[in-house]
Design a protein around this motif. Structure first.
Motif, PDB file in Angstrom:
ATOM      1  N   GLY A   1       0.657  -1.245   0.036  1.00 17.88           N
ATOM      2  CA  GLY A   1      -0.081   0.081   0.087  1.00 17.88           C
ATOM      3  C   GLY A   1       0.815   1.444   0.026  1.00 17.88           C
ATOM      4  N   LYS A   2       1.986   1.313   0.200  1.00 17.53           N
ATOM      5  CA  LYS A   2       3.030   2.262   0.324  1.00 17.53           C
ATOM      6  C   LYS A   2       3.324   2.853  -1.239  1.00 17.53           C
ATOM      7  CE  LYS A   2       5.021   1.543   4.785  1.00 17.53           C
ATOM      8  NZ  LYS A   2       6.071   1.148   5.528  1.00 17.53           N
ATOM      9  N   THR A   3       3.914   4.058  -1.205  1.00 20.29           N
ATOM     10  CA  THR A   3       3.989   4.760  -2.569  1.00 20.29           C
ATOM     11  C   THR A   3       5.423   5.014  -2.472  1.00 20.29           C
ATOM     12  OG1 THR A   3       1.872   5.048  -3.347  1.00 20.29           O
ATOM     13  CG2 THR A   3       3.609   6.591  -4.472  1.00 20.29           C
ATOM     14  N   VAL A   4       6.416   4.742  -3.428  1.00 16.22           N
ATOM     15  CA  VAL A   4       7.539   5.096  -3.529  1.00 16.22           C
ATOM     16  C   VAL A   4       7.931   6.082  -4.669  1.00 16.22           C
ATOM     17  CG1 VAL A   4      10.041   4.494  -3.423  1.00 16.22           C
ATOM     18  CG2 VAL A   4       8.483   3.172  -2.171  1.00 16.22           C
ATOM     19  N   ASN A   5       8.588   7.187  -4.492  1.00 13.53           N
ATOM     20  CA  ASN A   5       8.691   8.009  -5.743  1.00 13.53           C
ATOM     21  C   ASN A   5      10.456   7.961  -5.830  1.00 13.53           C
ATOM     22  OD1 ASN A   5       6.452   9.041  -6.290  1.00 13.53           O
ATOM     23  ND2 ASN A   5       6.502  10.394  -4.239  1.00 13.53           N
ATOM     24  N   ILE A   6      10.685   7.633  -7.026  1.00 11.00           N
ATOM     25  CA  ILE A   6      12.062   7.699  -7.340  1.00 11.00           C
ATOM     26  C   ILE A   6      12.565   8.460  -8.629  1.00 11.00           C
ATOM     27  CG2 ILE A   6      12.389   5.390  -6.342  1.00 11.00           C
ATOM     28  CD1 ILE A   6      12.451   4.014  -9.012  1.00 11.00           C
ATOM     29  N   GLU A   7      13.780   8.842  -8.682  1.00  8.35           N
ATOM     30  CA  GLU A   7      14.425   9.440  -9.887  1.00  8.35           C
ATOM     31  C   GLU A   7      15.212   8.439 -10.581  1.00  8.35           C
ATOM     32  OE1 GLU A   7      16.318  13.287  -9.155  1.00  8.35           O
ATOM     33  OE2 GLU A   7      14.212  14.283  -8.537  1.00  8.35           O
ATOM     34  N   VAL A   8      15.155   8.286 -11.999  1.00 10.44           N
ATOM     35  CA  VAL A   8      15.826   7.270 -12.551  1.00 10.44           C
ATOM     36  C   VAL A   8      16.320   8.066 -13.883  1.00 10.44           C
ATOM     37  CG1 VAL A   8      14.656   5.321 -11.528  1.00 10.44           C
ATOM     38  CG2 VAL A   8      13.732   6.297 -13.680  1.00 10.44           C
ATOM     39  N   ASN A   9      17.432   7.377 -14.574  1.00 10.77           N
ATOM     40  CA  ASN A   9      17.869   7.760 -15.666  1.00 10.77           C
ATOM     41  C   ASN A   9      17.042   7.038 -16.771  1.00 10.77           C
ATOM     42  OD1 ASN A   9      19.781   9.627 -14.699  1.00 10.77           O
ATOM     43  ND2 ASN A   9      21.348   7.768 -14.320  1.00 10.77           N
ATOM     44  N   THR A  10      16.953   7.727 -17.795  1.00 11.36           N
ATOM     45  CA  THR A  10      16.095   7.227 -18.761  1.00 11.36           C
ATOM     46  C   THR A  10      16.674   5.875 -19.476  1.00 11.36           C
ATOM     47  OG1 THR A  10      16.999   8.653 -20.459  1.00 11.36           O
ATOM     48  CG2 THR A  10      14.898   9.219 -19.634  1.00 11.36           C
ATOM     49  N   ASP A  11      18.174   6.009 -19.365  1.00 12.25           N
ATOM     50  CA  ASP A  11      19.014   4.598 -19.877  1.00 12.25           C
ATOM     51  C   ASP A  11      19.099   3.594 -18.999  1.00 12.25           C
ATOM     52  OD1 ASP A  11      20.801   5.977 -18.517  1.00 12.25           O
ATOM     53  OD2 ASP A  11      22.443   6.060 -20.059  1.00 12.25           O
ATOM     54  N   MET A  12      18.447   3.554 -17.977  1.00 14.79           N
ATOM     55  CA  MET A  12      18.551   2.520 -17.021  1.00 14.79           C
ATOM     56  C   MET A  12      17.485   1.621 -17.486  1.00 14.79           C
ATOM     57  SD  MET A  12      18.241   4.169 -13.148  1.00 14.79           S
ATOM     58  CE  MET A  12      18.362   2.757 -12.239  1.00 14.79           C
ATOM     59  N   THR A  13      17.928   0.180 -17.036  1.00 17.40           N
ATOM     60  CA  THR A  13      17.056  -0.978 -17.534  1.00 17.40           C
ATOM     61  C   THR A  13      15.830  -1.114 -16.464  1.00 17.40           C
ATOM     62  OG1 THR A  13      18.196  -2.586 -16.396  1.00 17.40           O
ATOM     63  CG2 THR A  13      19.076  -2.147 -18.686  1.00 17.40           C
ATOM     64  N   VAL A  14      14.856  -1.751 -17.000  1.00 16.80           N
ATOM     65  CA  VAL A  14      13.629  -2.050 -16.160  1.00 16.80           C
ATOM     66  C   VAL A  14      13.930  -3.020 -15.232  1.00 16.80           C
ATOM     67  CG1 VAL A  14      11.361  -3.221 -16.419  1.00 16.80           C
ATOM     68  CG2 VAL A  14      12.082  -1.661 -18.088  1.00 16.80           C
ATOM     69  N   GLN A  15      14.980  -3.915 -15.482  1.00 10.92           N
ATOM     70  CA  GLN A  15      15.691  -4.789 -14.189  1.00 10.92           C
ATOM     71  C   GLN A  15      16.002  -4.244 -13.216  1.00 10.92           C
ATOM     72  OE1 GLN A  15      15.838  -8.545 -14.648  1.00 10.92           O
ATOM     73  NE2 GLN A  15      15.955  -7.973 -12.488  1.00 10.92           N
ATOM     74  N   SER A  16      16.706  -2.968 -13.360  1.00 12.28           N
ATOM     75  CA  SER A  16      17.176  -2.306 -12.070  1.00 12.28           C
ATOM     76  C   SER A  16      16.041  -1.759 -11.266  1.00 12.28           C
ATOM     77  CB  SER A  16      18.328  -1.039 -12.555  1.00 12.28           C
ATOM     78  OG  SER A  16      17.541  -0.193 -13.456  1.00 12.28           O
ATOM     79  N   ILE A  17      15.159  -1.363 -11.911  1.00 10.84           N
ATOM     80  CA  ILE A  17      13.765  -0.848 -11.085  1.00 10.84           C
ATOM     81  C   ILE A  17      13.141  -2.163 -10.528  1.00 10.84           C
ATOM     82  CG2 ILE A  17      11.548   0.138 -11.222  1.00 10.84           C
ATOM     83  CD1 ILE A  17      12.468   2.005 -13.373  1.00 10.84           C
ATOM     84  N   TYR A  18      13.083  -3.220 -11.010  1.00 12.09           N
ATOM     85  CA  TYR A  18      12.516  -4.533 -10.516  1.00 12.09           C
ATOM     86  C   TYR A  18      13.473  -4.826  -9.288  1.00 12.09           C
ATOM     87  CZ  TYR A  18      10.764  -9.330 -10.279  1.00 12.09           C
ATOM     88  OH  TYR A  18      10.313 -10.389  -9.841  1.00 12.09           O
ATOM     89  N   ASP A  19      14.758  -4.851  -9.155  1.00 14.37           N
ATOM     90  CA  ASP A  19      15.548  -5.112  -8.169  1.00 14.37           C
ATOM     91  C   ASP A  19      15.364  -4.132  -7.290  1.00 14.37           C
ATOM     92  OD1 ASP A  19      16.742  -7.226  -9.680  1.00 14.37           O
ATOM     93  OD2 ASP A  19      18.621  -6.242 -10.435  1.00 14.37           O
ATOM     94  N   PHE A  20      15.296  -2.794  -7.444  1.00 12.28           N
ATOM     95  CA  PHE A  20      15.079  -1.818  -6.483  1.00 12.28           C
ATOM     96  C   PHE A  20      13.862  -2.424  -5.751  1.00 12.28           C
ATOM     97  CE2 PHE A  20      12.747   2.094  -5.062  1.00 12.28           C
ATOM     98  CZ  PHE A  20      13.821   2.603  -4.057  1.00 12.28           C
ATOM     99  N   VAL A  21      12.671  -2.573  -6.325  1.00 14.43           N
ATOM    100  CA  VAL A  21      11.485  -2.826  -5.532  1.00 14.43           C
ATOM    101  C   VAL A  21      11.476  -4.178  -4.963  1.00 14.43           C
ATOM    102  CG1 VAL A  21       9.138  -3.550  -6.228  1.00 14.43           C
ATOM    103  CG2 VAL A  21       9.967  -1.543  -7.559  1.00 14.43           C
ATOM    104  N   SER A  22      12.551  -5.086  -5.398  1.00 13.00           N
ATOM    105  CA  SER A  22      12.435  -6.209  -4.741  1.00 13.00           C
ATOM    106  C   SER A  22      13.124  -6.206  -3.189  1.00 13.00           C
ATOM    107  CB  SER A  22      13.566  -7.208  -5.492  1.00 13.00           C
ATOM    108  OG  SER A  22      12.656  -7.782  -6.411  1.00 13.00           O
ATOM    109  N   LYS A  23      14.155  -5.249  -3.164  1.00 16.06           N
ATOM    110  CA  LYS A  23      14.725  -4.621  -1.822  1.00 16.06           C
ATOM    111  C   LYS A  23      13.863  -3.845  -1.102  1.00 16.06           C
ATOM    112  CE  LYS A  23      19.221  -5.273  -4.001  1.00 16.06           C
ATOM    113  NZ  LYS A  23      20.262  -4.542  -4.588  1.00 16.06           N
ATOM    114  N   THR A  24      13.163  -3.108  -1.807  1.00 13.70           N
ATOM    115  CA  THR A  24      12.292  -2.150  -0.842  1.00 13.70           C
ATOM    116  C   THR A  24      11.085  -2.779  -0.402  1.00 13.70           C
ATOM    117  OG1 THR A  24      13.003  -0.408  -2.452  1.00 13.70           O
ATOM    118  CG2 THR A  24      10.925   0.102  -1.021  1.00 13.70           C
ATOM    119  N   ALA A  25      10.448  -3.545  -1.219  1.00 13.40           N
ATOM    120  CA  ALA A  25       9.021  -4.362  -0.541  1.00 13.40           C
ATOM    121  C   ALA A  25       9.494  -5.933  -0.751  1.00 13.40           C
ATOM    122  CB  ALA A  25       8.056  -3.705  -1.115  1.00 13.40           C
TER     123      ALA A  25
END
Length: 110
Positions: free
Chosen positions: A33-57
């Motif tokens: 139910g929580k929301t996280v706002n992040i700043e990402v570079n447009t050349d980052m991969t979707v996998q890096s966001i997936y990994d971040f979410v895995s660690k955050t929740a």
């Protein structure tokens, strides 16, 4: 509760990040139910966001990243860049897998 991560953190969550300085802000709705706002570079991969979410929740098992909209769209190509996946300034959703036993928790206690 909102968490804001500076550009330096966006670099840190992707070990192979090199290149563009172009940043965008994305919002991620987590399974809890929580929301996280992040700043990402447009050349980052979707996998890096997936990994971040895995660690955050963390969850037991797998989850899917969904792009909000109607209907929400599953993001399946983890090698795509954020720009290539069309995720610039969007809201992402952490969707849990439907396959689980009723007596097992769907989240990790760590």
């Amino acid at each position: 509760v909102f968490f804001f991560f500076k550009q330096k953190t966006a670099y840190e969550i992707s070990l192979g990040l090199v290149g563009s300085e172009m940043c965008i802000r994305d919002s991620i709705r987590l399974h809890n139910g929580k929301t996280v706002n992040i700043e990402v570079n447009t050349d980052m991969t979707v996998q890096s966001i997936y990994d971040f979410v895995s660690k955050t929740a963390p969850v037991k098992g797998k989850f899917t990243l969904m792009a909000s909209g109607f209907p929400p769209k599953a993001i399946t190509d983890m090698k795509q860049t954020v720009a290539g996946a069309g995720l610039s300034s969007s809201t992402l959703i952490q969707k849990l897998s439907q396959c689980r036993h009723f007596n097992q928790p769907i989240y990790s206690s760590s």
